[in-house]
Design a protein around this motif. Structure first.
Motif, short mmCIF file in Angstrom:
data_model
loop_
_atom_site.label_atom_id
_atom_site.label_comp_id
_atom_site.label_asym_id
_atom_site.label_seq_id
_atom_site.Cartn_x
_atom_site.Cartn_y
_atom_site.Cartn_z
N GLY A 163 0.80 -1.23 0.00
CA GLY A 163 0.00 0.00 0.00
C GLY A 163 0.83 1.27 0.00
N LYS A 195 3.90 1.72 -4.73
CA LYS A 195 4.80 1.23 -5.78
C LYS A 195 4.08 1.14 -7.13
CE LYS A 195 5.34 -2.53 -3.39
NZ LYS A 195 4.53 -2.14 -2.24
N SER A 196 3.00 0.39 -7.16
CA SER A 196 2.31 0.14 -8.44
C SER A 196 1.76 1.45 -9.03
CB SER A 196 1.17 -0.85 -8.24
OG SER A 196 1.67 -2.04 -7.65
N THR A 197 1.29 2.32 -8.14
CA THR A 197 0.74 3.61 -8.59
C THR A 197 1.76 4.39 -9.40
OG1 THR A 197 -0.63 3.70 -6.61
CG2 THR A 197 -0.26 5.79 -7.75
N ARG A 210 -9.10 -3.24 -2.10
CA ARG A 210 -9.26 -4.64 -2.47
C ARG A 210 -9.09 -5.57 -1.28
NH1 ARG A 210 -3.89 -5.97 -2.59
NH2 ARG A 210 -2.46 -4.36 -3.27
#
Ligand SMILES: Nc1ncnc2c1ncn2[C@@H]1O[C@H](COP(=O)(O)OP(=O)(O)OP(=O)(O)O)[C@@H](O)[C@H]1O
Ligand SMILES: [Mg+2]
Length: 208
Positions: free
Chosen positions: A19, A22-24, A153
């Protein structure tokens, strides 16, 4: 790697607790690099190959001995390095990986308490000559990360761990950053997305 710096690509890894962002931000870094004329390969761990994605599913959802967990992480990594990371760097591409070996030291080492010497041995086995050129560590307190994640999620096996686990993971990441001679750049991920982007641009400036 016996390639000159000019023809070789670069390896950039994204790290931080679940959270953290990273992916953002991989997409944003991809656009920065593409804007600078680089070819970019975006990938992730555990995973990054068809076999690695199967191992990811196992390791994120099955209960197992902590050494089994570490070994599966490094088995997935062995495949990923051989099939994706090294070929891409050799052909001059820039590889962005959502997690790499720092995550094993942080989660299996810091979080679960696996002996660091065992992780050192696995790292030596699996990628003795490869290290990230740059690691972006998205640092955020657990409560901020947790609030962001639970909005999005269902949580996996790691994300359901308790606060003290994540405190140890975060602590190990920061300890490694302090000892990394500048390889690991800490990004304050409590900032707004625009502020984080500005920090990423600054961190990458000399590469663009
Ligand atoms: N700086 C930010 N400010 C506000 N929200 C953010 C920020 N960065 C990320 N988020 C949000 O937080 C959530 C988690 O971010 P993201 O999925 O990028 O984290 P992650 O580090 O990839 O986590 P995981 O390890 O679980 O994959 C997302 O909903 C994202 O939109
Ligand atoms: Mg993610």
């Amino acid at each position: 790697m016996n390639q000159t710096d000019a023809t070789r690509g670069r390896f950039i890894t994204f790290e931080g607790i679940d959270g953290a962002g990273k992916s953002t931000h991989i997409g944003y870094v991809t656009s920065l690099l593409k804007g600078a004329g680089k070819r970019v390969v975006s990938t992730r761990e555990p995973g990054g190959t068809p076999l690695g994605e199967k191992l990811r599913d196992l390791v994120l959802h099955e209960k197992m001995h902590l050494e089994t967990e570490a070994l599966i992480m490094f088995a997935s990594r062995r495949e990923h390095v051989a099939q994706v990371v090294e070929p891409a760097i050799a052909r001059g591409d820039w590889v962005l990986s959502d997690r790499f070996t720092d995550a094993s030291f942080a989660y299996q080492g810091g979080g679960r308490g696996l002996d660091r010497a065992k992780l050192d041995a696995l790292e030596q086995w699996v990628h003795p000559h490869l290290q990230p050129d740059l690691t972006l560590l998205f640092d955020v307190p657990l409560d901020v990360a947790r609030a962001r994640l639970s909005a999005t999620r269902a949580l996996d096996k790691f994300e359901m761990e308790q606060a003290d686990f994540f405190a140890r993971v975060r602590g190990e990441y920061l300890r490694r950053a302090a000892e990394s001679n500048g390889r690991i750049v800490v990004i304050d991920s409590t900032q707004t997305i625009d502020e984080v982007r500005a920090a990423l641009q600054a961190a990458l400036e000399s590469w663009l």
